[in-house]
Design an enzyme around this catalytic site. Structure first.
Site, short mmCIF file in Angstrom:
data_model
loop_
_atom_site.label_atom_id
_atom_site.label_comp_id
_atom_site.label_asym_id
_atom_site.label_seq_id
_atom_site.Cartn_x
_atom_site.Cartn_y
_atom_site.Cartn_z
N ASP A 96 7.33 12.11 -18.95
CA ASP A 96 6.69 10.83 -17.77
C ASP A 96 6.07 10.15 -19.07
O ASP A 96 5.88 10.77 -20.27
CB ASP A 96 6.01 11.63 -16.78
CG ASP A 96 5.22 12.33 -17.44
OD1 ASP A 96 4.59 12.61 -18.59
OD2 ASP A 96 4.26 12.53 -15.93
N ASP A 274 11.99 15.23 -9.44
CA ASP A 274 10.64 16.52 -10.19
C ASP A 274 9.44 16.54 -8.99
O ASP A 274 9.22 15.71 -8.53
CB ASP A 274 10.44 16.13 -11.45
CG ASP A 274 9.27 14.90 -11.64
OD1 ASP A 274 7.80 15.41 -11.73
OD2 ASP A 274 9.38 13.75 -10.76
#
Length: 383
Positions: A96, A274
């Site tokens: 990320d 996720d």
């Protein structure tokens, strides 16, 4: 002669309603979608060996830019051969951007057009994270799938604040893309995803999608929907957003979620997920099963000889008694976290495999109804 680098690609294999069955190809392998990506925040999926995670069916794990830039540092990871080598995960890695953690964890943060300045929650050291630096860090880590830096605001929020954050995120998306290409990400076979923002305002979500589609991203994410809003708000935003997204690119719903969130979101066209939930729950005595949640802290399990699920293929679920798991949880033994995390990740991967198979053979609605019915019956079904 060096092996040819596999370019990032996505193939849509089948659809069933809005549910999609696809395949992502990266330099480190293929990812069958819809896929749940276990979270390896600091280069490890907590309480699990890398081989265990792969054996459960996971083909991709997530690393966190914010945490890894603080410790051990992206440049150090690069010198040590990149994140795949560092954490002994030779398969696909998604990182990320670090933006969410800056907003939620960092101290004394100050955001402006250039980026965000903040103090580390670890030692108070000052950092400046810009779209360019975020992509640079991800490039140093060597992740296969990278994310643009965005501003993720908590809901509920005023529409003007949501609009400002969405527009800033679009401008940061353009800068992130330029940096990704400057670092030869496409030539390395890597992918960069844009992030759709817009809070709970449908028109802003659509404007965000429209703007991001003008930038050549390899995939598109839906952000800002794991920030405390009710599930019905999240699902409504997906129903607005996913039909407008590119059909030939993967769609990733960030930070989600419960098994029910996954089921409902796949039904609405999402390909990747996720969430820390299965691993965090395991460390706190909560097990996910096909019959719903089992809280092993409860005294009613103290003399229960049954396993969590005798039909599960996971040893943690089919071998150890609930009484033993209860004992481990109550005494704070490390094995409790290990076994319950193992069970939870196994259940999540089994759920995703079931959805993939159902979409392939056109029976997703049957799978959806049967899964919901099992959860509704609850643990009594295991008796």
């Amino acid at each position: 002669m060096a092996a040819e680098t596999k370019a990032f690609s996505f193939e849509l294999l089948n659809t069933d309603g809005m549910a999609r069955r696809g395949r992502i190809t990266t330099p480190h392998g293929t990812v069958e979608t819809p896929a749940f990506m276990p979270v390896g925040t600091q280069g490890t999926v907590k309480a699990m060996y890398p081989g265990q995670v792969r054996d459960l069916g996971a083909e991709v794990v997530l690393g966190n830019t914010y945490h890894l830039m603080l410790r051990p540092g992206a440049e150090r990871v690069a010198r040590l051969g990149g994140l795949h080598t560092f954490m002994n995960w030779p398969h696909t890695i998604l990182t990320d951007s670090g933006g969410f953690q800056v907003m939620s964890l960092a101290q004394l943060r100050k955001l402006d057009e250039e980026g965000v300045r903040f103090q580390s929650h670890v030692d108070g050291q000052k950092y400046h994270l810009t779209p360019e630096r975020s992509v640079e860090i991800q490039g140093l880590l060597g992740s296969d799938i990278q994310m643009q830096l965005d501003e993720c605001i908590k809901l509920p929020a005023e529409p003007d604040d949501v609009k400002r954050a969405m527009e800033l995120s679009v401008r940061w998306a353009e800068r992130s893309r330029r940096q990704f290409e400057d670092m030869n990400g496409p030539a390395k076979g890597q992918g960069l995803y844009g992030i759709v923002q817009g809070g709970d305002v449908p028109d802003l979500r659509l404007k965000s999608v429209e703007a991001l589609l003008q930038i050549p991203f390899e995939g598109y994410s839906v952000g800002g929907l794991a920030v405390g809003e009710p599930q019905e708000v999240m699902l409504k935003m997906l129903e607005v957003t996913t039909p407008a997204m590119a059909a030939d690119k993967p769609r990733y719903l960030m930070g989600v979620g419960t098994p029910d969130d996954l089921l409902e979101s796949v039904k609405r066209g999402i390909d990747q997920f996720d969430c820390v939930m299965p691993t965090r729950a395991g460390r706190h005595g909560l097990a996910y099963t096909r019959f719903g949640k089992v809280n092993l802290k409860n005294a009613r399990h103290a003399e229960d000889p049954r396993p969590l699920d005798a039909q599960s293929a996971c040893e943690a679920a089919n071998t150890y008694s609930r009484a033993y798991l209860h004992h481990l949880v109550r005494t704070g033994e490390a094995l409790a976290s290990m076994l319950l995390t193992w069970n939870n990740l196994a259940y999540y991967q089994t759920l995703m495999a079931g959805m993939r198979a159902a979409i392939e053979n056109g029976s997703f609605e049957d799978f959806y109804q049967e899964t919901k019915a099992n959860w509704a019956r609850g643990d009594i079904a295991a008796l």
